[in-house]
Design a protein around this motif. Structure first.
Motif, PDB file in Angstrom:
ATOM      1  N   GLY A  94     -11.923  58.322 -12.406  1.00 11.82           N
ATOM      2  CA  GLY A  94     -12.027  56.875 -12.540  1.00 11.82           C
ATOM      3  C   GLY A  94     -11.572  56.127 -11.310  1.00 11.82           C
ATOM      4  O   GLY A  94     -11.651  54.893 -11.267  1.00 11.82           O
ATOM      5  N   PHE A  95     -11.126  56.865 -10.276  1.00  9.19           N
ATOM      6  CA  PHE A  95     -10.648  56.245  -9.042  1.00  9.19           C
ATOM      7  C   PHE A  95     -11.157  57.036  -7.838  1.00  9.19           C
ATOM      8  O   PHE A  95     -11.534  58.203  -7.951  1.00  9.19           O
ATOM      9  N   GLY A  96     -11.109  56.376  -6.676  1.00  7.87           N
ATOM     10  CA  GLY A  96     -11.470  57.047  -5.444  1.00  7.87           C
ATOM     11  C   GLY A  96     -12.865  57.634  -5.480  1.00  7.87           C
ATOM     12  O   GLY A  96     -13.786  57.064  -6.061  1.00  7.87           O
ATOM     13  N   LEU A  97     -13.022  58.798  -4.873  1.00  6.78           N
ATOM     14  CA  LEU A  97     -14.326  59.445  -4.786  1.00  6.78           C
ATOM     15  C   LEU A  97     -14.630  60.341  -5.972  1.00  6.78           C
ATOM     16  O   LEU A  97     -15.755  60.829  -6.100  1.00  6.78           O
ATOM     17  N   THR A  98     -13.648  60.563  -6.829  1.00  5.58           N
ATOM     18  CA  THR A  98     -13.912  61.376  -8.017  1.00  5.58           C
ATOM     19  C   THR A  98     -14.856  60.654  -8.967  1.00  5.58           C
ATOM     20  O   THR A  98     -15.763  61.246  -9.547  1.00  5.58           O
ATOM     21  N   GLY A  99     -14.638  59.364  -9.107  1.00  4.87           N
ATOM     22  CA  GLY A  99     -15.482  58.622 -10.030  1.00  4.87           C
ATOM     23  C   GLY A  99     -15.113  58.893 -11.473  1.00  4.87           C
ATOM     24  O   GLY A  99     -14.170  59.627 -11.770  1.00  4.87           O
ATOM     25  N   PRO A 100     -15.864  58.298 -12.403  1.00  6.90           N
ATOM     26  CA  PRO A 100     -15.497  58.382 -13.821  1.00  6.90           C
ATOM     27  C   PRO A 100     -15.768  59.743 -14.420  1.00  6.90           C
ATOM     28  O   PRO A 100     -16.673  60.456 -13.991  1.00  6.90           O
ATOM     29  N   PRO A 101     -14.961  60.138 -15.412  1.00  7.92           N
ATOM     30  CA  PRO A 101     -15.304  61.345 -16.168  1.00  7.92           C
ATOM     31  C   PRO A 101     -16.624  61.112 -16.890  1.00  7.92           C
ATOM     32  O   PRO A 101     -16.931  59.998 -17.295  1.00  7.92           O
ATOM     33  N   ARG A 102     -17.410  62.153 -17.010  1.00  9.36           N
ATOM     34  CA  ARG A 102     -18.747  61.978 -17.574  1.00  9.36           C
ATOM     35  C   ARG A 102     -18.715  61.490 -19.014  1.00  9.36           C
ATOM     36  O   ARG A 102     -19.637  60.861 -19.481  1.00  9.36           O
ATOM     37  N   GLY A 103     -17.624  61.786 -19.726  1.00 11.03           N
ATOM     38  CA  GLY A 103     -17.502  61.291 -21.087  1.00 11.03           C
ATOM     39  C   GLY A 103     -17.149  59.809 -21.146  1.00 11.03           C
ATOM     40  O   GLY A 103     -17.228  59.193 -22.209  1.00 11.03           O
ATOM     41  N   GLY A 104     -16.733  59.241 -20.014  1.00  9.94           N
ATOM     42  CA  GLY A 104     -16.453  57.806 -19.941  1.00  9.94           C
ATOM     43  C   GLY A 104     -15.031  57.433 -20.268  1.00  9.94           C
ATOM     44  O   GLY A 104     -14.424  56.623 -19.596  1.00  9.94           O
ATOM     45  N   ARG A 105     -14.466  58.029 -21.308  1.00  9.56           N
ATOM     46  CA  ARG A 105     -13.130  57.649 -21.740  1.00  9.56           C
ATOM     47  C   ARG A 105     -12.161  58.828 -21.608  1.00  9.56           C
ATOM     48  O   ARG A 105     -12.536  59.977 -21.775  1.00  9.56           O
ATOM     49  N   PHE A 106     -10.903  58.508 -21.321  1.00  4.73           N
ATOM     50  CA  PHE A 106      -9.904  59.562 -21.321  1.00  4.73           C
ATOM     51  C   PHE A 106      -8.580  59.010 -21.811  1.00  4.73           C
ATOM     52  O   PHE A 106      -8.303  57.817 -21.722  1.00  4.73           O
ATOM     53  N   THR A 107      -7.759  59.913 -22.317  1.00  6.57           N
ATOM     54  CA  THR A 107      -6.451  59.578 -22.872  1.00  6.57           C
ATOM     55  C   THR A 107      -5.383  60.338 -22.088  1.00  6.57           C
ATOM     56  O   THR A 107      -5.689  61.188 -21.251  1.00  6.57           O
ATOM     57  N   ILE A 108      -4.123  60.073 -22.389  1.00  7.94           N
ATOM     58  CA  ILE A 108      -3.052  60.790 -21.726  1.00  7.94           C
ATOM     59  C   ILE A 108      -3.123  62.268 -22.089  1.00  7.94           C
ATOM     60  O   ILE A 108      -2.860  63.145 -21.253  1.00  7.94           O
ATOM     61  N   GLU A 109      -3.513  62.581 -23.311  1.00  7.90           N
ATOM     62  CA  GLU A 109      -3.645  63.984 -23.706  1.00  7.90           C
ATOM     63  C   GLU A 109      -4.762  64.658 -22.912  1.00  7.90           C
ATOM     64  O   GLU A 109      -4.626  65.810 -22.478  1.00  7.90           O
ATOM     65  N   ARG A 223     -15.868  50.084 -14.263  1.00  6.44           N
ATOM     66  CA  ARG A 223     -16.168  50.214 -15.691  1.00  6.44           C
ATOM     67  C   ARG A 223     -15.145  51.118 -16.376  1.00  6.44           C
ATOM     68  O   ARG A 223     -14.659  50.810 -17.475  1.00  6.44           O
ATOM     69  N   THR A 224     -14.793  52.221 -15.729  1.00  5.68           N
ATOM     70  CA  THR A 224     -13.850  53.164 -16.325  1.00  5.68           C
ATOM     71  C   THR A 224     -12.483  52.527 -16.526  1.00  5.68           C
ATOM     72  O   THR A 224     -11.855  52.695 -17.582  1.00  5.68           O
ATOM     73  N   LEU A 225     -11.999  51.781 -15.530  1.00  8.22           N
ATOM     74  CA  LEU A 225     -10.701  51.129 -15.681  1.00  8.22           C
ATOM     75  C   LEU A 225     -10.744  50.090 -16.788  1.00  8.22           C
ATOM     76  O   LEU A 225      -9.831  50.028 -17.626  1.00  8.22           O
ATOM     77  N   LYS A 226     -11.788  49.303 -16.817  1.00 11.51           N
ATOM     78  CA  LYS A 226     -11.915  48.273 -17.852  1.00 11.51           C
ATOM     79  C   LYS A 226     -11.890  48.892 -19.253  1.00 11.51           C
ATOM     80  O   LYS A 226     -11.216  48.390 -20.149  1.00 11.51           O
ATOM     81  N   GLU A 227     -12.603  50.001 -19.434  1.00  9.08           N
ATOM     82  CA  GLU A 227     -12.716  50.601 -20.757  1.00  9.08           C
ATOM     83  C   GLU A 227     -11.454  51.344 -21.172  1.00  9.08           C
ATOM     84  O   GLU A 227     -11.143  51.426 -22.367  1.00  9.08           O
ATOM     85  N   ASN A 228     -10.722  51.900 -20.220  1.00 10.88           N
ATOM     86  CA  ASN A 228      -9.577  52.741 -20.560  1.00 10.88           C
ATOM     87  C   ASN A 228      -8.228  52.057 -20.437  1.00 10.88           C
ATOM     88  O   ASN A 228      -7.224  52.590 -20.908  1.00 10.88           O
TER      89      ASN A 228
END
Length: 319
Positions: A94-109, A223-228
């Motif tokens: 969700g940051f830098g050159l990695t970009g968002p995880p393909r699933g879109g959302r992630f949690t601390i777990e 988008r990833t930051l906004k959603e997560n």
């Protein structure tokens, strides 16, 4: 003759980029910010940008950056410590050159499992971890979950306790107005935000502001930051700080306007083995603002320096 629409096209693209209108293609941002040390790893739901540098066979130090940031925030530490450690840093999904995880959302777990997968892929069985801000949250939570893998822990202005959101994050979290962030992020607002996280704006270099801005515009990042953001900013698991067993160095900029220095006292209260070092005149990103000083303190702690132990221990006693 100018390509790509000529001079007018370049001016238009410059204006659009300066205003942060729309996303920048991943390949374009990679062309600007990937270098000879950059590596990419296909790992589950993410294509991870990372760097693995330093001394072969040395203790490994995993570096985790914070919100809006990237692995570049640790440049000064790598320059200072590469002769002592295997320095592994990555762009968090969700940051830098990695970009968002393909699933879109992630949690601390999910993030704990992701760090497991990433470090196992690199053959890291036991290592030190340092994290700043949101990366500090990931760092201490990982240490709490995986005590057998983390040797020593360094928390740099780390998140972890419920707190008011910084103004820019509060704006992004707003349901309606915050949606504009996904399509409009002017450079001057990014510069204002960088000024807020530095204790002394005179230490800010122009290329740093540009880097923060362009990496933010990488497709999918906003988008990833906004959603997560909603479920990565509650810190309802702060009681888990007490489960950290690794000796920990807490570092804090005394002019931090994002996470109050009072939070350092909460970490010192809850961590079973902790030492504290603070930095007058320094803001939320000490490892970027005063890299030599903070890197030296981190090395003193990681290598077991008695001098730092006495200094930090006396500060803890004053809490």
């Amino acid at each position: 003759m100018e390509r790509g629409g000529g001079i007018a096209g370049k001016i238009f693209r410059g204006i659009r980029e300066g205003l942060g209108i729309g996303d920048l293609p991943a390949r374009e941002v990679e062309r600007r910010y990937a270098d000879s040390a950059s590596r990419f790893m296909e790992l589950g739901e993410a294509r991870v940008h990372y760097k693995d540098e330093g001394r072969e066979g040395a203790p490994a130090l995993l570096l985790l950056h914070g919100t809006f940031s990237s692995l570049h925030t640790w440049d000064g530490w790598v320059d200072r410590l590469r002769d002592h450690y295997r320095m592994v840093r990555l762009d968090i999904p969700g940051f830098g050159l990695t970009g968002p995880p393909r699933g879109g959302r992630f949690t601390i777990e999910w993030m704990v499992g992701f760090i497991d997968d990433f470090t196992e892929e690199l053959g890291l069985e036991r290592f030190h971890v340092a994290g700043n801000s949101l990366g500090g949250y990931f760092a201490w939570r990982y240490a709490a979950e995986r005590p057998g893998k983390v040797d020593r822990l360094v928390l740099v202005d780390a998140a972890g306790y419920p707190m008011p959101l910084p103004p820019i994050l509060k704006f992004i979290a707003t349901p309606v107005l915050g949606s504009s962030y996904r399509v409009l992020s002017p450079r001057f607002l990014v510069e204002a935000n960088v000024r807020q996280v530095y204790g002394d704006a005179r230490r800010i270099r122009d290329h740093v502001v540009e880097r923060y801005h362009l990496l933010m515009l990488r497709e999918g990042n906003r988008r990833t930051l906004k959603e997560n953001l909603p479920h990565l900013s509650r810190f309802e698991d702060s009681r888990r700080v007490r489960d950290v067993r690794a000796p920990t160095l807490v570092m804090w900029g005394e002019e931090d306007r994002w996470i109050s220095p009072s939070m350092a006292r909460r970490f010192m209260r809850d961590l079973p083995q902790a030492r504290l070092v603070t930095y007058p005149g320094v803001g939320h990103v000490p490892m970027e603002e005063v890299p030599e000083r903070t890197a030296d303190d981190a090395h003193a702690f990681l290598s077991g320096s008695a001098d730092l132990a006495r200094q930090a221990g006396s500060e803890k006693e004053r809490e």
